[in-house]
Motif scaffolding. Structure first.
Motif, PDB file in Angstrom:
ATOM      1  N   TYR A   1       2.698   3.300  -1.982  1.00  0.00           N
ATOM      2  CA  TYR A   1       2.568   3.008  -0.559  1.00  0.00           C
ATOM      3  C   TYR A   1       1.551   1.894  -0.382  1.00  0.00           C
ATOM      4  O   TYR A   1       0.734   1.636  -1.254  1.00  0.00           O
ATOM      5  N   HIS A   2       1.624   1.212   0.743  1.00  0.00           N
ATOM      6  CA  HIS A   2       0.730   0.095   1.016  1.00  0.00           C
ATOM      7  C   HIS A   2      -0.171   0.470   2.175  1.00  0.00           C
ATOM      8  O   HIS A   2       0.283   1.001   3.173  1.00  0.00           O
TER       9      HIS A   2
ATOM     10  N   TYR B   1      -3.714  -3.500   4.042  1.00  0.00           N
ATOM     11  CA  TYR B   1      -4.645  -4.568   3.690  1.00  0.00           C
ATOM     12  C   TYR B   1      -4.059  -5.397   2.549  1.00  0.00           C
ATOM     13  O   TYR B   1      -3.264  -4.906   1.750  1.00  0.00           O
ATOM     14  N   VAL B   2      -4.496  -6.648   2.457  1.00  0.00           N
ATOM     15  CA  VAL B   2      -3.973  -7.558   1.454  1.00  0.00           C
ATOM     16  C   VAL B   2      -4.294  -7.037   0.057  1.00  0.00           C
ATOM     17  O   VAL B   2      -5.439  -6.722  -0.255  1.00  0.00           O
ATOM     18  N   GLY B   3      -3.278  -6.924  -0.784  1.00  0.00           N
ATOM     19  CA  GLY B   3      -3.468  -6.519  -2.169  1.00  0.00           C
ATOM     20  C   GLY B   3      -3.709  -5.034  -2.376  1.00  0.00           C
ATOM     21  O   GLY B   3      -4.096  -4.634  -3.464  1.00  0.00           O
ATOM     22  N   ASN B   4      -3.486  -4.212  -1.367  1.00  0.00           N
ATOM     23  CA  ASN B   4      -3.762  -2.780  -1.504  1.00  0.00           C
ATOM     24  C   ASN B   4      -2.475  -1.965  -1.613  1.00  0.00           C
ATOM     25  O   ASN B   4      -2.172  -1.135  -0.761  1.00  0.00           O
ATOM     26  N   LEU B   5      -1.748  -2.222  -2.670  1.00  0.00           N
ATOM     27  CA  LEU B   5      -0.596  -1.392  -3.001  1.00  0.00           C
ATOM     28  C   LEU B   5      -1.107  -0.247  -3.869  1.00  0.00           C
ATOM     29  O   LEU B   5      -1.690  -0.471  -4.925  1.00  0.00           O
ATOM     30  N   VAL B   6      -0.936   0.976  -3.415  1.00  0.00           N
ATOM     31  CA  VAL B   6      -1.443   2.132  -4.135  1.00  0.00           C
ATOM     32  C   VAL B   6      -0.296   2.757  -4.913  1.00  0.00           C
ATOM     33  O   VAL B   6       0.772   3.010  -4.356  1.00  0.00           O
TER      34      VAL B   6
ATOM     35  N   ILE C   1       0.604   6.003  -7.432  1.00  0.00           N
ATOM     36  CA  ILE C   1       0.138   7.289  -7.952  1.00  0.00           C
ATOM     37  C   ILE C   1       1.225   7.848  -8.861  1.00  0.00           C
ATOM     38  O   ILE C   1       2.370   7.984  -8.424  1.00  0.00           O
ATOM     39  N   PRO C   2       0.910   8.177 -10.111  1.00  0.00           N
ATOM     40  CA  PRO C   2       1.920   8.804 -10.976  1.00  0.00           C
ATOM     41  C   PRO C   2       2.282  10.196 -10.455  1.00  0.00           C
ATOM     42  O   PRO C   2       1.461  10.884  -9.845  1.00  0.00           O
TER      43      PRO C   2
ATOM     44  N   HIS D   1       8.964  13.828   0.051  1.00  0.00           N
ATOM     45  CA  HIS D   1       9.333  12.440  -0.212  1.00  0.00           C
ATOM     46  C   HIS D   1      10.750  12.350  -0.779  1.00  0.00           C
ATOM     47  O   HIS D   1      11.517  11.456  -0.405  1.00  0.00           O
ATOM     48  N   ALA D   2      11.114  13.259  -1.672  1.00  0.00           N
ATOM     49  CA  ALA D   2      12.452  13.240  -2.271  1.00  0.00           C
ATOM     50  C   ALA D   2      13.529  13.561  -1.239  1.00  0.00           C
ATOM     51  O   ALA D   2      14.565  12.900  -1.184  1.00  0.00           O
TER      52      ALA D   2
END
Length: 142
Positions: free
Chosen positions: A76-77, A80-85, A87-88, A103-104
């Protein structure tokens, strides 16, 4: 012969309970999406929200096949610029197992205005306890 078109006021909603222990995530999510959409009913109408309520228990014990626990990422983003998170799924399943199923199932529902209303009828619990005993849900074998 005329086709039957269900009206939103005519829908009868049932409550189902699903035990996710040992079930594969994708197969479980597709069956839950079918129940939420109402496709299991003979009165299914695509433009009417006629699905049922689904309570999922033991969400923490759902399984993913292959190496998906380590390789599949929840992204998810933040805005903010460059803040793509990223999570495994192993970490997400340990911290928020309810989010994995939500989510599924969300990804398997139709992408229209009815999806948000359908998702409100999905209740997910990490353990075996749930708060919907008074609705007397039927056990659904998937």
């Amino acid at each position: 012969m005329k086709s039957y078109i269900a009206k939103p006021t005519e829908t009868q909603r049932k409550w189902y309970i699903v035990d996710a222990e040992g079930k594969t995530l994708g197969r479980l999510a597709s069956e839950i999406a079918k129940i939420l959409r109402g496709k299991h009913k003979p009165t299914f109408t695509p433009h009417v929200d006629g699905g049922d309520f689904v309570v999922v228990v033991n969400a923490a014990k759902v399984k993913l096949t292959g190496k998906k626990l380590d390789q599949k990422l929840y992204r998810y983003h933040t805005g903010y610029v460059g803040n793509l998170v990223e999570i495994p799924y192993r970490r997400l399943l340990a911290e928020k197992p309810e989010e994995v199923i939500m989510h599924a199932v969300n990804g398997m529902l139709s992408k229209n205005k009815l999806r948000k209303r359908m998702m409100t009828r999905l209740r997910v619990f990490a353990g075996a306890e749930h708060t919907h005993q008074s609705q007397q849900p039927e056990v659904l074998d998937i």
